[in-house]
Design a protein around this motif. Structure first.
Motif, PDB file in Angstrom:
ATOM      1  N   ASP A 283       0.865  -1.178   0.000  1.00  0.00           N
ATOM      2  CA  ASP A 283       0.000   0.000   0.000  1.00  0.00           C
ATOM      3  C   ASP A 283       0.901   1.226   0.000  1.00  0.00           C
ATOM      4  O   ASP A 283       2.115   1.114  -0.206  1.00  0.00           O
ATOM      5  N   ALA A 284       0.324   2.386   0.233  1.00  0.00           N
ATOM      6  CA  ALA A 284       1.099   3.621   0.133  1.00  0.00           C
ATOM      7  C   ALA A 284       2.206   3.714   1.173  1.00  0.00           C
ATOM      8  O   ALA A 284       3.202   4.428   0.972  1.00  0.00           O
ATOM      9  N   GLY A 285       2.073   2.999   2.282  1.00  0.00           N
ATOM     10  CA  GLY A 285       3.087   3.072   3.325  1.00  0.00           C
ATOM     11  C   GLY A 285       4.010   1.878   3.361  1.00  0.00           C
ATOM     12  O   GLY A 285       5.233   2.020   3.482  1.00  0.00           O
ATOM     13  N   ASN A 286       3.451   0.681   3.273  1.00  0.00           N
ATOM     14  CA  ASN A 286       4.197  -0.535   3.566  1.00  0.00           C
ATOM     15  C   ASN A 286       4.783  -1.181   2.319  1.00  0.00           C
ATOM     16  O   ASN A 286       4.059  -1.488   1.355  1.00  0.00           O
ATOM     17  N   GLY A 287       6.101  -1.381   2.365  1.00  0.00           N
ATOM     18  CA  GLY A 287       6.793  -1.982   1.238  1.00  0.00           C
ATOM     19  C   GLY A 287       7.951  -2.846   1.687  1.00  0.00           C
ATOM     20  O   GLY A 287       8.397  -2.784   2.844  1.00  0.00           O
ATOM     21  N   TRP A 288       8.459  -3.653   0.734  1.00  0.00           N
ATOM     22  CA  TRP A 288       9.523  -4.608   1.001  1.00  0.00           C
ATOM     23  C   TRP A 288      10.528  -4.599  -0.143  1.00  0.00           C
ATOM     24  O   TRP A 288      10.160  -4.360  -1.295  1.00  0.00           O
ATOM     25  N   ALA A 289      11.788  -4.865   0.171  1.00  0.00           N
ATOM     26  CA  ALA A 289      12.821  -4.946  -0.857  1.00  0.00           C
ATOM     27  C   ALA A 289      13.912  -5.900  -0.386  1.00  0.00           C
ATOM     28  O   ALA A 289      14.100  -6.108   0.830  1.00  0.00           O
ATOM     29  N   VAL A 290      14.633  -6.485  -1.324  1.00  0.00           N
ATOM     30  CA  VAL A 290      15.756  -7.378  -1.039  1.00  0.00           C
ATOM     31  C   VAL A 290      17.018  -6.730  -1.591  1.00  0.00           C
ATOM     32  O   VAL A 290      17.041  -6.292  -2.750  1.00  0.00           O
ATOM     33  N   THR A 291      18.061  -6.667  -0.781  1.00  0.00           N
ATOM     34  CA  THR A 291      19.339  -6.128  -1.236  1.00  0.00           C
ATOM     35  C   THR A 291      20.451  -7.158  -1.044  1.00  0.00           C
ATOM     36  O   THR A 291      20.348  -8.040  -0.176  1.00  0.00           O
ATOM     37  N   GLN A 292      21.467  -7.054  -1.870  1.00  0.00           N
ATOM     38  CA  GLN A 292      22.642  -7.910  -1.722  1.00  0.00           C
ATOM     39  C   GLN A 292      23.889  -7.039  -1.730  1.00  0.00           C
ATOM     40  O   GLN A 292      24.123  -6.258  -2.648  1.00  0.00           O
ATOM     41  N   GLN A 293      24.669  -7.166  -0.687  1.00  0.00           N
ATOM     42  CA  GLN A 293      25.957  -6.499  -0.595  1.00  0.00           C
ATOM     43  C   GLN A 293      26.983  -7.515  -0.128  1.00  0.00           C
ATOM     44  O   GLN A 293      26.851  -8.093   0.960  1.00  0.00           O
ATOM     45  N   GLY A 294      27.980  -7.754  -0.961  1.00  0.00           N
ATOM     46  CA  GLY A 294      28.989  -8.741  -0.616  1.00  0.00           C
ATOM     47  C   GLY A 294      28.379 -10.114  -0.455  1.00  0.00           C
ATOM     48  O   GLY A 294      27.646 -10.594  -1.327  1.00  0.00           O
ATOM     49  N   ASP A 295      28.658 -10.753   0.663  1.00  0.00           N
ATOM     50  CA  ASP A 295      28.148 -12.107   0.904  1.00  0.00           C
ATOM     51  C   ASP A 295      26.966 -12.111   1.866  1.00  0.00           C
ATOM     52  O   ASP A 295      26.745 -13.075   2.597  1.00  0.00           O
ATOM     53  N   THR A 296      26.172 -11.017   1.840  1.00  0.00           N
ATOM     54  CA  THR A 296      24.988 -10.922   2.701  1.00  0.00           C
ATOM     55  C   THR A 296      23.777 -10.508   1.886  1.00  0.00           C
ATOM     56  O   THR A 296      23.836  -9.566   1.085  1.00  0.00           O
ATOM     57  N   ILE A 297      22.692 -11.223   2.104  1.00  0.00           N
ATOM     58  CA  ILE A 297      21.413 -10.858   1.501  1.00  0.00           C
ATOM     59  C   ILE A 297      20.513 -10.334   2.613  1.00  0.00           C
ATOM     60  O   ILE A 297      20.467 -10.903   3.710  1.00  0.00           O
ATOM     61  N   THR A 298      19.812  -9.222   2.349  1.00  0.00           N
ATOM     62  CA  THR A 298      19.026  -8.565   3.387  1.00  0.00           C
ATOM     63  C   THR A 298      17.637  -8.242   2.873  1.00  0.00           C
ATOM     64  O   THR A 298      17.485  -7.726   1.757  1.00  0.00           O
ATOM     65  N   VAL A 299      16.633  -8.545   3.688  1.00  0.00           N
ATOM     66  CA  VAL A 299      15.270  -8.100   3.410  1.00  0.00           C
ATOM     67  C   VAL A 299      15.036  -6.832   4.209  1.00  0.00           C
ATOM     68  O   VAL A 299      15.300  -6.787   5.416  1.00  0.00           O
ATOM     69  N   LYS A 300      14.536  -5.807   3.528  1.00  0.00           N
ATOM     70  CA  LYS A 300      14.280  -4.520   4.173  1.00  0.00           C
ATOM     71  C   LYS A 300      12.794  -4.188   4.101  1.00  0.00           C
ATOM     72  O   LYS A 300      12.093  -4.612   3.175  1.00  0.00           O
ATOM     73  N   ARG A 301      12.356  -3.393   5.082  1.00  0.00           N
ATOM     74  CA  ARG A 301      10.945  -2.997   5.125  1.00  0.00           C
ATOM     75  C   ARG A 301      10.824  -1.494   5.319  1.00  0.00           C
ATOM     76  O   ARG A 301      11.633  -0.878   6.035  1.00  0.00           O
TER      77      ARG A 301
END
Length: 412
Positions: free
Chosen positions: A207-225
């Motif tokens: 929705d207009a506020g809530n979102g999700w993304a996946v990032t990769q930096q080096g040997d780490t994968i991160t889910v962000k909100r």
């Protein structure tokens, strides 16, 4: 005598008038202008200047339901998109067509015929639906036109465009999201929402506020909100990885709900992948699927040599369809198998995963449309054989063939 002369001159004048009138009709410079078509202007320039060319007929509004002849000529062969309104009714799309069913897929009625390929369909209900029509493929996509219907598909009209190939979903008649793009006027204009650097795949805004993304930096994968429309992002899940994440697919069934599919590397027709789920905004996560393969290596987020589960069928991921915070279905594919398509599901938020026993033919993309925990549609496609639609009424335990589409024409 004078009367006879007057009569002769009168007759001569009449004959001359008739001759001049006939010549004027023949060269097209005189005479009446044909009546204008209904709702437009005349097809002949009414200015009457010598040598002027006929004007182009006015373009009709971009009303795209197609004529009766065009719809009757639709070949429902290459199926590329599906969306249901309920267990019995919904839409299919393909190369230049959209069709509708009211009997669970047994029969289909074409509603649209035109240029381009229907890449996505989305429906709020049985009357309001949208279609994304792409012209071009891959990196050479020229445009993504958005069509809309408000009457169950009796008419499809141009609603705007879509700025990217992300998952399109409307939350009202006017507001929709496609990856990190947002519209509040039904697709006429779009704004871009901020996402983190190093994002893998598409971000997803519920929705207009809530979102999700996946990032990769080096040997780490991160889910962000994010809870503020992308203005700020918080890490909610981090995993060490021993191989690259090649893609990420995110779906959501609530403001605090996220299903995150991480796609790993591929080899020998095998692709490793993992599926994680949260119901509480990312505080706790459930490993739903962890498919490590010999060709693709460990599932993303798992160590080298990982062979555990939970497992889904097949050697690479198929279509993912999220119904609710508890219910999700996901296909699996095995390109080296005689019957490549399998399917699995969860009804408890991912705490347990059931791999179905059904295996079906078709070496093209899978299409899923699930109404609830019991009812759904599953379409398996192929480049040279007809696509086939199956339905379930028992939560995936059994699938029944309901429609075989036309055999695809050979590619030119």
């Amino acid at each position: 005598m004078r009367r006879a002369q007057t009569k002769i001159w009168t007759i001569a004048a009449l004959m001359l008038g008739l001759l001049l009138s006939g010549c004027g009709q023949a060269d097209g410079t005189q005479g009446s202008v044909p009546p204008a078509p209904e709702g437009g202007t005349s097809a002949v320039n009414p200015g009457g200047a010598g040598g002027s060319k006929p004007t182009e007929p006015p373009k009709t509004p971009d009303r795209t339901e197609g004529t009766g002849e065009q719809l009757a000529a639709v070949r429902m062969d290459r199926v590329t998109a599906v969306r249901l309104a309920d267990a019995k009714s919904g839409w299919l799309g393909g190369d230049g067509w959209i069709a509708h069913t009211d009997d669970g897929g047994q029969t289909w009625s074409p509603q649209y015929s035109g240029k381009g390929t229907v890449r996505q369909l989305f429906a709020l209900n049985g009357r309001e639906a949208w279609a994304v029509i792409e012209e071009g493929t891959g990196d050479s996509v020229k445009s993504r036109k958005l069509l809309a219907t408000k009457d169950g598909g009796k008419t499809w009209t141009a609603a705007g465009t879509v700025p990217n190939g992300g998952f399109l979903h409307f939350i009202s008649q006017e507001t929709a999201f496609s990856a990190n793009a947002k519209t509040t006027d039904g697709g006429k204009t779009w704004t871009t929402l901020a996402i983190p650097e190093h994002t893998k795949g598409d971000a997803y805004f519920h929705d207009a506020g809530n979102g999700w993304a996946v990032t990769q930096q080096g040997d780490t994968i991160t889910v962000k909100r994010t809870a503020d429309g992308g203005k700020s992002w918080q890490d909610v899940l981090s995993k060490p990885i021993v191989a690259a994440v090649t893609d990420a697919v995110i779906r959501s069934a609530g403001a605090n709900d996220a299903w995150v599919e991480l796609v790993g590397e591929s080899g020998m027709t095998q692709t490793s992948y993992a599926l994680f789920h949260t119901k509480d905004g990312g505080k706790e996560w459930q490993t739903v699927i962890a498919n490590s393969t010999a060709g693709g290596g460990p599932a993303p987020g798992f160590p080298m040599g990982h062979t555990g589960g939970p497992k889904n069928g097949g050697s690479k991921p198929g279509a993912l369809y999220v119904v609710s915070p508890d219910v999700a279905f996901m296909g699996g594919q095995c390109p080296a198998c005689d019957k490549p398509n399998t399917i699995g599901w969860t009804t408890d938020g991912g705490r347990t995963w059931v791999t179905g026993e059904t295996a079906l033919p078709g070496y093209g993309p899978q299409l899923l449309a699930i109404a609830d925990a019991k009812s759904g549609w599953w379409i398996n496609t192929d480049n040279s054989e007809p696509a086939v639609m199956y339905t379930t009424a028992d939560g995936g335990q059994s699938w029944h063939k309901v429609h075989t589409f036309e055999k695809p024409k050979p590619a030119l």
